[in-house]
Design a protein around this motif. Sequence first.
Motif, PDB file in Angstrom:
ATOM      1  N   ARG A  69      32.231  54.729  30.658  1.00  0.00           N
ATOM      2  CA  ARG A  69      31.550  55.116  31.887  1.00  0.00           C
ATOM      3  C   ARG A  69      30.241  55.792  31.492  1.00  0.00           C
ATOM      4  N   SER A  70      29.307  55.854  32.427  1.00  0.00           N
ATOM      5  CA  SER A  70      28.080  56.610  32.174  1.00  0.00           C
ATOM      6  C   SER A  70      28.410  58.086  32.382  1.00  0.00           C
ATOM      7  N   VAL A  71      28.615  58.780  31.281  1.00  0.00           N
ATOM      8  CA  VAL A  71      29.033  60.186  31.320  1.00  0.00           C
ATOM      9  C   VAL A  71      27.787  61.060  31.347  1.00  0.00           C
ATOM     10  N   ARG A  72      27.693  61.884  32.360  1.00  0.00           N
ATOM     11  CA  ARG A  72      26.475  62.670  32.569  1.00  0.00           C
ATOM     12  C   ARG A  72      26.607  64.131  32.183  1.00  0.00           C
ATOM     13  N   VAL A  73      27.822  64.550  31.872  1.00  0.00           N
ATOM     14  CA  VAL A  73      28.026  65.916  31.363  1.00  0.00           C
ATOM     15  C   VAL A  73      29.011  65.832  30.209  1.00  0.00           C
ATOM     16  N   TYR A  74      28.596  66.376  29.060  1.00  0.00           N
ATOM     17  CA  TYR A  74      29.443  66.351  27.877  1.00  0.00           C
ATOM     18  C   TYR A  74      30.039  67.727  27.610  1.00  0.00           C
ATOM     19  N   ASP A  75      31.222  67.727  27.011  1.00  0.00           N
ATOM     20  CA  ASP A  75      31.929  68.969  26.687  1.00  0.00           C
ATOM     21  C   ASP A  75      31.170  69.701  25.585  1.00  0.00           C
ATOM     22  N   GLU A  76      30.671  70.887  25.901  1.00  0.00           N
ATOM     23  CA  GLU A  76      29.858  71.615  24.911  1.00  0.00           C
ATOM     24  C   GLU A  76      30.692  72.134  23.745  1.00  0.00           C
ATOM     25  N   GLU A  77      32.017  72.154  23.893  1.00  0.00           N
ATOM     26  CA  GLU A  77      32.892  72.645  22.822  1.00  0.00           C
ATOM     27  C   GLU A  77      33.283  71.557  21.830  1.00  0.00           C
TER      28      GLU A  77
ATOM     29  N   LYS B 289      34.081  67.169  34.291  1.00  0.00           N
ATOM     30  CA  LYS B 289      33.186  66.902  35.421  1.00  0.00           C
ATOM     31  C   LYS B 289      32.064  65.938  35.025  1.00  0.00           C
ATOM     32  N   GLY B 290      32.240  65.276  33.890  1.00  0.00           N
ATOM     33  CA  GLY B 290      31.163  64.445  33.363  1.00  0.00           C
ATOM     34  C   GLY B 290      30.954  63.130  34.068  1.00  0.00           C
ATOM     35  N   ILE B 291      31.986  62.643  34.759  1.00  0.00           N
ATOM     36  CA  ILE B 291      31.857  61.408  35.528  1.00  0.00           C
ATOM     37  C   ILE B 291      31.760  61.799  36.988  1.00  0.00           C
ATOM     38  N   TYR B 292      30.676  61.396  37.621  1.00  0.00           N
ATOM     39  CA  TYR B 292      30.357  61.909  38.948  1.00  0.00           C
ATOM     40  C   TYR B 292      31.183  61.310  40.082  1.00  0.00           C
ATOM     41  N   GLY B 293      31.898  60.243  39.830  1.00  0.00           N
ATOM     42  CA  GLY B 293      32.692  59.651  40.895  1.00  0.00           C
ATOM     43  C   GLY B 293      33.444  58.438  40.397  1.00  0.00           C
ATOM     44  N   PRO B 294      34.299  57.855  41.250  1.00  0.00           N
ATOM     45  CA  PRO B 294      35.025  56.645  40.844  1.00  0.00           C
ATOM     46  C   PRO B 294      34.063  55.493  40.610  1.00  0.00           C
ATOM     47  N   ARG B 295      34.478  54.569  39.786  1.00  0.00           N
ATOM     48  CA  ARG B 295      33.627  53.417  39.472  1.00  0.00           C
ATOM     49  C   ARG B 295      33.477  52.513  40.699  1.00  0.00           C
TER      50      ARG B 295
END
Length: 244
Positions: free
Chosen positions: A15-23, A226-232
């Motif tokens: 998926r186009s992931v727009r937020v990555y886990d900073e940890e 929360k990196g994927i903003y919605g269902p595909r």
Amino acid sequence: MNTEKTVTEAIQYRRSVRVYDEEKEIDPEKVRKCIQNAVLAPTSSNLQLWEFYHVTDTEVLKELVEACLGQNAAKTAKQMVVVVARRDLWRKRARSNKDFLLKNIGDKPRDAYSRREKFALGYYTKLIPSIYAEFLGLLGWIRYVFFWVIGLFRPVYRQVRRSDLRIVAHKSAGLAAQNFMISMAAIGYDTCPMEGSDTARIKKILNLPMGAEITMTIGCGIRDEKGIYGPRFRVPFEEVYKAV
């Protein structure tokens, strides 16, 4: 022990992931191996008119975030990969193909070359230069008119203008980018290809020559919850699938 996903699993996972886990960090060597898979993508005339800039330096990443307009997919990325189309390298890449062919043909006189060997060598020494050579865009238009006339009588290749060849280079680079992103998905890494960016700034950051063009900048990391903003969403398959 982690196992790679199948091709279908990787495609469905991507998926186009727009937020990555900073940890969570990602291994640069694993990303590099995914770029090695990228260069196995099909490419027009095997010219491989592409380059891949794997960015891990924190200062360069900060500059790229600004050039990518502050998008979360850039801002939270652990690494980035910039896919660059290099139509301007056609002479060098054609020569590399010719040298590869000669190496595989071996040391034998030209009159001993097979028909296929002669055709392949002629392709890179005569046909490719006749299509890619340019002078202020004029040669492309001359070729276009020439082939358009021939096309009145028989099927003919028509993508011979500078603008056409730019598209060809970007198509090949896009295929390679998809190889890369599927490879990343296969090992549980996430990506987001970004179109929204100041490509002139990116070229300056990476010190690219005038002839280089940015195909896309890809943010890399491991998805935050929360990196994927919605269902595909995809339009119904029946709208895009045409059986002939």
